[in-house]
Structures are given as C-alpha cells and as structure tokens.
Design an enzyme around this catalytic site. Structure first.
Site, PDB file in Angstrom:
ATOM      1  N   HIS A   1       0.813  -1.216   0.000  1.00  9.27           N
ATOM      2  CA  HIS A   1       0.000   0.000   0.000  1.00  9.27           C
ATOM      3  C   HIS A   1       0.848   1.269   0.000  1.00  9.27           C
ATOM      4  CE1 HIS A   1       0.566  -0.252   4.489  1.00  9.27           C
ATOM      5  NE2 HIS A   1       0.582   1.064   4.365  1.00  9.27           N
TER       6      HIS A   1
ATOM      7  N   GLY B   1       3.299   5.845   9.224  1.00  6.83           N
ATOM      8  CA  GLY B   1       4.706   5.998   8.873  1.00  6.83           C
ATOM      9  C   GLY B   1       5.522   4.750   9.158  1.00  6.83           C
TER      10      GLY B   1
ATOM     11  N   SER C   1       4.463   1.793   8.356  1.00  5.48           N
ATOM     12  CA  SER C   1       4.117   0.812   7.323  1.00  5.48           C
ATOM     13  C   SER C   1       5.339   0.376   6.524  1.00  5.48           C
ATOM     14  CB  SER C   1       3.088   1.406   6.362  1.00  5.48           C
ATOM     15  OG  SER C   1       1.799   1.350   6.901  1.00  5.48           O
TER      16      SER C   1
ATOM     17  N   SER D   1       1.947  -4.011   7.897  1.00  9.41           N
ATOM     18  CA  SER D   1       0.837  -3.699   7.005  1.00  9.41           C
ATOM     19  C   SER D   1      -0.037  -2.599   7.587  1.00  9.41           C
ATOM     20  CB  SER D   1       0.012  -4.958   6.737  1.00  9.41           C
ATOM     21  OG  SER D   1      -1.128  -4.658   5.966  1.00  9.41           O
TER      22      SER D   1
END
Length: 459
Positions: free
Chosen positions: A238, A345, A347, A362
């Site tokens: 993502h 941040g 991720s 995730s």
C-alpha cells in the site's frame, strides 16, 4: 483448497528458507536440523542478539536479557519442530502455538493416535475436532466473499488454533452474521466476536524519515533484498504502486517500485540505484542494529519485535497466522496478527523474531501510547512472489575483493563454477563434498559453497 496448496508450495519452494533457519539454529542453539527428533533448545549466545532488541523485549514483554535469549532459543526450536510435525501429520495437523515465558510448544491434531509422535518430538499434544485445513478452508471462503465485496462492519477474521475455530471480529453480531451468509460458510465452525477495532494502513503523508514515495508520503523499509544482481528492499504494497519513485531518509534519489500488490495481499519491492548498498540489518534506533540471519517463520505465541520510522522499536507476540483484515481500501489476506503497536509511517517496516526476519508492517488499530493490534505481511511469500533473495549475515552483498581461502582439508574442485545461475535445490560438488543450493543466485568469484553457508548447505 487454495490455502493448502499455498502452504504446501511454500514448504517446497521455501526449503532454502528452512535450511537457512536450520543454519541459524546451529549457530544459536546447537540444533543443526529441522527434524523434531534432532532439536534441542539452549540459551542463545549473548553476542547473537541486538542489545536494542533485548531492551525492547524487556520493556514490552517484561523479560530480562537472559530470559529473552532463552525464550527466543525455545521459539526457534518450536518453529523447527512444528514444521516437521506439520509435514508428518499431514491432513490431521490442526495447528501449533507456543505459550508462557518458556515458549512451550503445543501441537494440535484431529487423530489421537498421533499424540505419541507429538510428545516424542518434545511438544504437548492436543486432540481437537477440526483440522487446520478444514478451518482455513472456511476462511478462504470468507476471503473470496470479501474480494467480491468488502464486508461492512467486519474488520478482521482469522483461524484461532487454540480455540480450534474461525473467529470473525465484527462491529455487531448482525454484521458478522451477514458476512457468513454472503460467504456461504458453515457457521458452526465460526465464532462472531464483537469488536470496535478500526484498522487502517500506516502510511503517513506528513513526511518524516525512512523513505518517501513520489516526494510526499512516508513509509519504512522492511528488509534488504536482491533479485539477481539488482539491489533493493521489501516493503508494504500500500506504500506505492509499480513506477512509484522513492527518496531515502536523506531525501536523495533512491529507487522505484518494481512490484506491488494491494489489496488482496500487502507486499512490494523497490529496486534501488547504485548509491544504496543493501545490508543485513534492521535499524535499532539508537539501541544497536539487529543483524538478519534468515527468515524462519515463528509460530503462534512467539515473541516478535517491530522497527518503524515513526515509533522505533516495539515488541509483542504473534497472536494468529494467516489472518484476513479489511481496511478502507479493501481486504488483505494472509497477514499475521500481533500485539505489537504501530503508528502512521511505520508501514512497510521490519518484523523480526530474534535474528529471523518475519515480515513487513501492514496496518492495524490503536497506537503506541494506548496500545494496539498490528498486522504484518509475512516475508517468505513476498520473496517468493517476486523472486527475491533476502540479504542475510551470510550473504555477500558484493563479490569479495580477495576470495577467501578454503581450509586445507577442503581443496577446490568439482562441478561448482563462478558465473553459473543456481536455483534453490540445485546440487554441486566442491572440494570433494556435495552441496545443496539454499537461495537462488548467480555464483561470483569467492562465493564458493564452502565459504558461503547462507547460500549452500553441505549434504
């Protein structure tokens, strides 16, 4: 079933990963084999774990350094034993988990006749009604329904191996029941639990360090990887799409997303330019970097720590494997649910147990002030999806300037040759011995089987 196929394929294609994990066991615990009968736990050496990781485990899990080393050693052993029993029990396998500070392993089966085999391997045996294949078949049906239409008011679902049921977390019983009906699953195998959880991804558009996407949003690097001679890193899907450019923590040009999957899964990899050198380390945020030795997956209940560019180091435990979670952007399947906190941040950042890479951050719910639940995308499926090799402490990032000298008892010679592309599982001879390739790579001068145990296993 899809899950069964994927798991069996991972066991076959992931032989290199398991073998690297076995090498790590040999260095840390005295275990040289993933065979349950050969496994024995011993304290992890003081020099093998990062002081930062130990400090975080003390803060978040209440374990002093000695207890943390002992627990990690037991968890390494448990992962090896569980993998061996899963293969030997076949369709009767119903899951594995560890519990307590000593990480005691429990293996479940639907056939009581397997109890002696399980206890003989050093684990506790538990006889249950439903096999893991059956429960995850139900979960796959839920996943397919979510791919058709993301369920409203149903943030998370997973197989709970301890309860021997599928659990659906929902904002209301009605929402959970509607989801089960849409998926057409056997509700007798499912528990609908009320939950106020509202997971979201941890990308932060406010900027920060780590790496930036197209000069704006921020995420965190997961692990250094290689694809052939191309350097790069693994991260969350993502965080960017194919073609998204990245700048590093210093705002210098860094790389480009080469592969990205989201939703459905949440993994990606970025190819970096020549100014960036991959290292087998995870940022310890002032407490000492952690060296990555392999990617042997831990079991339910094992300790795990996370590194991210917003909140640094935090630790917790693995709660469930192969979880599905619905974000505003869609449903993600195959992630691991943990008690570790995270914030925007973080991720894409690293999840690691001891020195074994587990996955990339995730998303989740909560924060690191009040606590939260976070999900990570397991690393091994990511590596397999894009044909990547994890950079570990035993993987040269560049050919040695001076080839290492082989021991006098192991002279050169054989079928191994520099410049040859070797696939995982390939065998060669060298110095009068036979070796099996653990990770796909192109051999370079000095990367001889005897010199690089992360790439070759003597058989």
């Amino acid at each position: 079933m899809e899950r069964t196929t994927l798991r069996r394929r991972a066991l076959a294609a992931g032989t290199a990963t398991v073998a690297v994990g076995a090498l790590a066991l040999a260095g840390l615990t005295g275990v040289a084999s993933a065979d349950p009968a050969d496994s024995a736990a011993a304290p992890v050496s003081a020099d093998s774990l990062s002081p930062g990781l130990l400090a975080a485990m003390e803060r978040d899990l209440g374990l002093d350094a000695d207890d943390a080393r002992s627990r990690i050693a037991n968890e390494y052993r448990a992962a090896a034993v569980a993998a061996g029993l899963e293969k030997s029990l076949g369709a009767d396998f119903a899951g594995a988990r560890v519990s307590g500070e000593k990480a005691t392993l429990t293996v479940s089966t639907t056939d009581a006749s397997h109890a002696t085999r399980i206890t003989g391997a050093g684990a506790k045996a538990e006889v249950v009604v439903h096999s893991l294949d059956r429960l995850e078949g139900v979960k796959e049906s839920l996943d397919r329904a979510a791919q058709r239409k993301a369920p409203k008011g149903v943030p998370v679902w997973y197989v709970d191996v301890e309860a021997n049921r599928v659990v659906v977390n929902a904002a209301s019983t009605a929402a959970g029941t509607a989801f089960l009906k849409a998926a057409g699953v056997d509700s007798s195998l499912v528990t609908v639990a009320r939950s106020a959880e509202k997971p979201r991804t941890f990308a932060d558009l406010r900027g920060g360090d780590a790496y930036y996407m197209n000069g704006s949003g921020r995420c965190s690097i997961g692990f250094s990887v290689k694809r052939g001679t191309q350097n790069g890193f693994a991260t969350a899907g993502h965080c960017g799409r194919v073609g998204t450019t990245t700048n590093g923590f210093n705002q210098q040009a860094q790389g480009t997303f080469q592969g990205s999957t989201f939703p459905g899964r949440d993994y990606a990899w970025v190819a970096t330019n020549a100014n960036w050198t991959p290292r087998p380390t995870v940022n310890g945020y002032g407490r000492g970097d952690v060296t990555v030795a392999g990617s042997t997956a831990s079991v339910v209940g094992a300790s795990v720590c996370r590194s991210g560019s917003t909140t640094g180091w935090h630790c917790g435990t693995i709660q469930q494997l192969n979880t599905s979670v619905t974000y505003p952007e869609g449903t993600i399947s195959g992630v691991t649910r943990t008690s570790v906190c995270a914030e925007p941040g973080d991720s894409g950042g690293s999840y690691i147990s001891g020195n074994q890479a587990q996955g990339v951050t995730s998303g989740g719910s909560g924060n690191c002030s009040s606590g939260g639940t976070t999900y990570f995308q397991p690393l091994n499926p990511l590596l397999q999806a894009y044909g990547l090799t994890l950079v570990t402490s035993g993987t040269p990032t560049d050919p040695p300037t001076t080839p290492p000298t082989d021991p006098p008892t192991d002279p050169p010679g054989g079928t191994w040759a520099a410049g040859t592309a070797y696939a995982a599982g390939a065998t060669v001879t060298y110095g009068g011995a036979t070796y099996r390739c653990l990770q796909a790579h192109t051999a370079q001068p000095g990367w001889t089987p005897a010199a690089v145990p992360a790439l070759w296993q003597r058989i």
